[in-house]
Write a protein that holds these residues in place. Structure first.
Motif, PDB file in Angstrom:
ATOM      1  N   SER A  79       0.794  -1.238   0.000  1.00  0.00           N
ATOM      2  CA  SER A  79       0.000   0.000   0.000  1.00  0.00           C
ATOM      3  C   SER A  79       0.827   1.290   0.000  1.00  0.00           C
ATOM      4  N   GLN A  80       2.145   1.201  -0.197  1.00  0.00           N
ATOM      5  CA  GLN A  80       2.981   2.393  -0.356  1.00  0.00           C
ATOM      6  C   GLN A  80       4.070   2.118  -1.378  1.00  0.00           C
ATOM      7  N   LYS A  81       4.428   3.149  -2.141  1.00  0.00           N
ATOM      8  CA  LYS A  81       5.554   3.010  -3.058  1.00  0.00           C
ATOM      9  C   LYS A  81       6.832   2.850  -2.233  1.00  0.00           C
ATOM     10  N   ILE A  82       7.601   1.813  -2.516  1.00  0.00           N
ATOM     11  CA  ILE A  82       8.797   1.507  -1.735  1.00  0.00           C
ATOM     12  C   ILE A  82      10.025   2.107  -2.424  1.00  0.00           C
ATOM     13  N   SER A  83      10.684   3.012  -1.716  1.00  0.00           N
ATOM     14  CA  SER A  83      11.880   3.645  -2.278  1.00  0.00           C
ATOM     15  C   SER A  83      13.154   2.930  -1.863  1.00  0.00           C
ATOM     16  N   THR A 120      11.825  -1.268   5.199  1.00  0.00           N
ATOM     17  CA  THR A 120      11.467  -0.544   3.980  1.00  0.00           C
ATOM     18  C   THR A 120      11.207   0.916   4.305  1.00  0.00           C
ATOM     19  N   GLY A 121      11.447   1.762   3.313  1.00  0.00           N
ATOM     20  CA  GLY A 121      11.071   3.169   3.393  1.00  0.00           C
ATOM     21  C   GLY A 121      10.218   3.517   2.192  1.00  0.00           C
ATOM     22  N   SER A 122       9.297   4.451   2.350  1.00  0.00           N
ATOM     23  CA  SER A 122       8.369   4.777   1.266  1.00  0.00           C
ATOM     24  C   SER A 122       8.623   6.187   0.747  1.00  0.00           C
ATOM     25  N   TRP A 123       7.992   6.480  -0.386  1.00  0.00           N
ATOM     26  CA  TRP A 123       8.080   7.816  -0.958  1.00  0.00           C
ATOM     27  C   TRP A 123       6.764   8.163  -1.658  1.00  0.00           C
ATOM     28  N   ASP A 124       6.573   9.437  -1.965  1.00  0.00           N
ATOM     29  CA  ASP A 124       5.428   9.900  -2.751  1.00  0.00           C
ATOM     30  C   ASP A 124       4.095   9.600  -2.069  1.00  0.00           C
ATOM     31  N   SER A 125       4.077   9.613  -0.751  1.00  0.00           N
ATOM     32  CA  SER A 125       2.831   9.432  -0.002  1.00  0.00           C
ATOM     33  C   SER A 125       2.566  10.673   0.843  1.00  0.00           C
ATOM     34  N   GLU A 126       1.292  10.876   1.195  1.00  0.00           N
ATOM     35  CA  GLU A 126       0.975  11.988   2.091  1.00  0.00           C
ATOM     36  C   GLU A 126       1.701  11.821   3.414  1.00  0.00           C
ATOM     37  N   ALA A 180       7.996  -9.887 -16.221  1.00  0.00           N
ATOM     38  CA  ALA A 180       6.718  -9.358 -16.711  1.00  0.00           C
ATOM     39  C   ALA A 180       6.342  -8.050 -16.033  1.00  0.00           C
ATOM     40  N   TYR A 181       7.316  -7.373 -15.458  1.00  0.00           N
ATOM     41  CA  TYR A 181       7.037  -6.203 -14.641  1.00  0.00           C
ATOM     42  C   TYR A 181       7.152  -4.917 -15.458  1.00  0.00           C
ATOM     43  N   VAL A 182       6.409  -3.869 -15.064  1.00  0.00           N
ATOM     44  CA  VAL A 182       6.402  -2.643 -15.870  1.00  0.00           C
ATOM     45  C   VAL A 182       6.758  -1.367 -15.100  1.00  0.00           C
ATOM     46  N   LEU A 183       6.433  -1.282 -13.813  1.00  0.00           N
ATOM     47  CA  LEU A 183       6.729  -0.066 -13.049  1.00  0.00           C
ATOM     48  C   LEU A 183       8.134  -0.134 -12.444  1.00  0.00           C
ATOM     49  N   SER A 184       8.610   1.008 -11.980  1.00  0.00           N
ATOM     50  CA  SER A 184       9.989   1.122 -11.516  1.00  0.00           C
ATOM     51  C   SER A 184      10.289   0.188 -10.346  1.00  0.00           C
ATOM     52  N   VAL A 185      11.462  -0.472 -10.431  1.00  0.00           N
ATOM     53  CA  VAL A 185      12.022  -1.213  -9.294  1.00  0.00           C
ATOM     54  C   VAL A 185      13.069  -0.286  -8.690  1.00  0.00           C
ATOM     55  N   ASN A 186      12.801   0.228  -7.483  1.00  0.00           N
ATOM     56  CA  ASN A 186      13.593   1.315  -6.915  1.00  0.00           C
ATOM     57  C   ASN A 186      14.762   0.868  -6.064  1.00  0.00           C
ATOM     58  N   SER A 187      14.679  -0.334  -5.475  1.00  0.00           N
ATOM     59  CA  SER A 187      15.688  -0.722  -4.497  1.00  0.00           C
ATOM     60  C   SER A 187      15.735  -2.232  -4.374  1.00  0.00           C
ATOM     61  N   CYS A 209      13.190  -6.815  -3.084  1.00  0.00           N
ATOM     62  CA  CYS A 209      13.186  -5.551  -3.826  1.00  0.00           C
ATOM     63  C   CYS A 209      11.884  -4.812  -3.576  1.00  0.00           C
ATOM     64  N   GLY A 210      11.944  -3.491  -3.745  1.00  0.00           N
ATOM     65  CA  GLY A 210      10.770  -2.638  -3.550  1.00  0.00           C
ATOM     66  C   GLY A 210      10.451  -1.877  -4.818  1.00  0.00           C
ATOM     67  N   THR A 211       9.152  -1.612  -5.058  1.00  0.00           N
ATOM     68  CA  THR A 211       8.709  -1.107  -6.354  1.00  0.00           C
ATOM     69  C   THR A 211       7.716   0.050  -6.227  1.00  0.00           C
ATOM     70  N   ASP A 212       7.475   0.692  -7.378  1.00  0.00           N
ATOM     71  CA  ASP A 212       6.460   1.752  -7.449  1.00  0.00           C
ATOM     72  C   ASP A 212       5.048   1.190  -7.565  1.00  0.00           C
ATOM     73  N   ALA A 213       4.909  -0.118  -7.685  1.00  0.00           N
ATOM     74  CA  ALA A 213       3.581  -0.733  -7.716  1.00  0.00           C
ATOM     75  C   ALA A 213       3.067  -1.008  -6.308  1.00  0.00           C
ATOM     76  N   GLU A 214       3.725  -0.378  -5.305  1.00  0.00           N
ATOM     77  CA  GLU A 214       3.351  -0.569  -3.906  1.00  0.00           C
ATOM     78  C   GLU A 214       3.441  -2.043  -3.523  1.00  0.00           C
ATOM     79  N   ALA A 215       4.506  -2.672  -3.972  1.00  0.00           N
ATOM     80  CA  ALA A 215       4.700  -4.099  -3.709  1.00  0.00           C
ATOM     81  C   ALA A 215       6.154  -4.400  -3.396  1.00  0.00           C
ATOM     82  N   ILE A 216       6.346  -5.440  -2.583  1.00  0.00           N
ATOM     83  CA  ILE A 216       7.656  -6.004  -2.283  1.00  0.00           C
ATOM     84  C   ILE A 216       7.725  -7.371  -2.954  1.00  0.00           C
ATOM     85  N   TYR A 217       8.869  -7.673  -3.568  1.00  0.00           N
ATOM     86  CA  TYR A 217       9.079  -8.995  -4.157  1.00  0.00           C
ATOM     87  C   TYR A 217      10.281  -9.648  -3.491  1.00  0.00           C
TER      88      TYR A 217
END
Length: 370
Positions: free
Chosen positions: A7-11, A31-37, A338-345, A355-363
């Motif tokens: 539920s948060q973009k992971i930076s 994990t740390g997040s970004w682009d959230s209120e 098969a991934y499309v959004l940014s993998v940030n870390s 790894c953490g992603t802009d799809a608000e997911a951890i893999y």
């Protein structure tokens, strides 16, 4: 790789250091997040469950342990030790959090340097940090380098005008030497035993000044360094010779956000990108160029050597610098095909990668082939 929605973009994502035997599997990551209120720093635990196949383990679904609000985007995150986490913020602050290993499992603020990075007209993001024992080094978009100690309120040393451009990443080369990369394609070495605000060495990409975003040092051979940046190219440097990279590897189709040598198998390198790819590079199986009909679908990339073979040190044992590598190909595997959004870390220990992603997911996976 198994994914979990968070539920948060992971930076940023980092494994907690493992105590005792290095053979022990990591059980906790932050994990740390970004682009959230309201951004957060979170701790997660993983359980391991046996698979039906012998000698294989898969990480169970990670479970949140605790979380704490974070002012600004989390630009970087590192464990100082098993109980303390340090973060760099887009507000310019640097914060030390403590994980209280009690029944309630909470995080609290232990120390904060509010204006570690700033411009004359306001704050400047703290882009990266590195720590070794109590020593903490931070860099930022203001071109400043700070040396903090975890238990001291005032900085040990600050180099105010270290760089005229944004410093984007930092790591230790040796105990008293730092490596930084900047937004005009330069890699610089700083010797903290020396006074003044000048680097001891400057290396740069030839041609266009492509911003560099990330840097990592080979765990065993400290003169070997990997960097990545805006054009997605993986650069391998030997800081003992020349001022340009030894090899340039055409890699991602967009910005490379992180590069990591495997800590115990450094012939393996992992990179992640804005293009949604997470690549595992394996230089231990470097093969000569083969005709296309013999490749049998294997994905690999040529190493483009930028240094004449006569200048290459023959005693170097690393596959990243040998003459054969300059003529051959490096096998790669895209772990998120098969991934499309940014993998940030990403972070990797043993056979375990997260790894953490802009799809608000951890893999995660615990079955890396090394």
């Amino acid at each position: 790789m198994e994914g979990r929605y968070v539920s948060q973009k992971i930076s940023k994502v980092r494994w907690r250091p493992v105590s005792g035997s290095s053979l022990q599997s990591p059980e906790c990551f932050a994990t740390g997040s970004w682009d959230s209120e309201q951004n957060k720093v979170c701790l997660w635990v993983t359980g391991e469950m046996e698979n039906t196949k012998p000698d294989q383990l898969f990480l169970d679904d990670p479970k949140p342990v605790c979380a704490i609000d974070h002012n600004g985007d989390v630009m970087d995150l590192q464990f100082l030790d098993q109980e303390r986490i340090i973060t760099a913020s887009s507000t310019g602050s640097v914060t030390v959090f403590r994980h209280h290993l009690n029944s309630e499992q909470t995080l609290s603020v232990l120390q904060r340097w509010e204006r570690a990075h700033y411009h004359s007209h306001g704050s400047a993001p703290c882009t990266s940090l590195v720590c070794d024992g109590p020593e903490i080094i931070t860099v930022g978009e203001d071109g400043r380098i700070n040396h903090f100690q975890a238990d001291r309120k005032e900085p040990v040393r600050t180099i105010d005008n270290a760089d005229s451009s944004s410093l984007n990443a930092v790591t230790f080369l040796r105990t008293t030497e730092l490596l930084t990369v900047n937004s005009i394609g330069q890699l610089k070495i700083w010797d903290f035993r020396q006074p003044g605000n000048k680097p001891s060495q400057i290396y740069s990409l030839t041609g266009e000044r492509v911003p560099l975003h990330c840097v990592d040092r080979h765990p065993n051979q400290q003169h070997i360094v990997g960097t990545g940046g805006q054009d997605g190219t993986l650069c391998i440097w030997d800081v003992r010779q020349g001022s340009i990279p030894i090899s340039l590897l055409d890699a991602h189709s967009a910005e490379m956000w992180e590069v990591h040598f495997h800590p115990s198998n450094p012939d393996h390198v992992f990179t992640c990108s804005e293009d949604g790819s997470l690549w595992h590079w394996n230089a231990s199986v470097i093969t000569p160029d083969l005709p296309s009909f013999l490749q049998q679908g294997r994905r690999n990339f040529s190493l483009n050597s930028t240094v004449p073979h006569a200048e290459m040190n023959q005693s170097v044992s690393s596959a990243w610098l040998t003459m054969d590598a300059a003529k051959g190909r490096v096998d790669i595997d895209n772990l998120l095909s098969a991934y499309v959004l940014s993998v940030n870390s990403l972070d990797v220990v043993g056979e375990h990668l997260v790894c953490g992603t802009d799809a608000e997911a951890i893999y995660m996976t615990s079955n890396l082939e090394l």
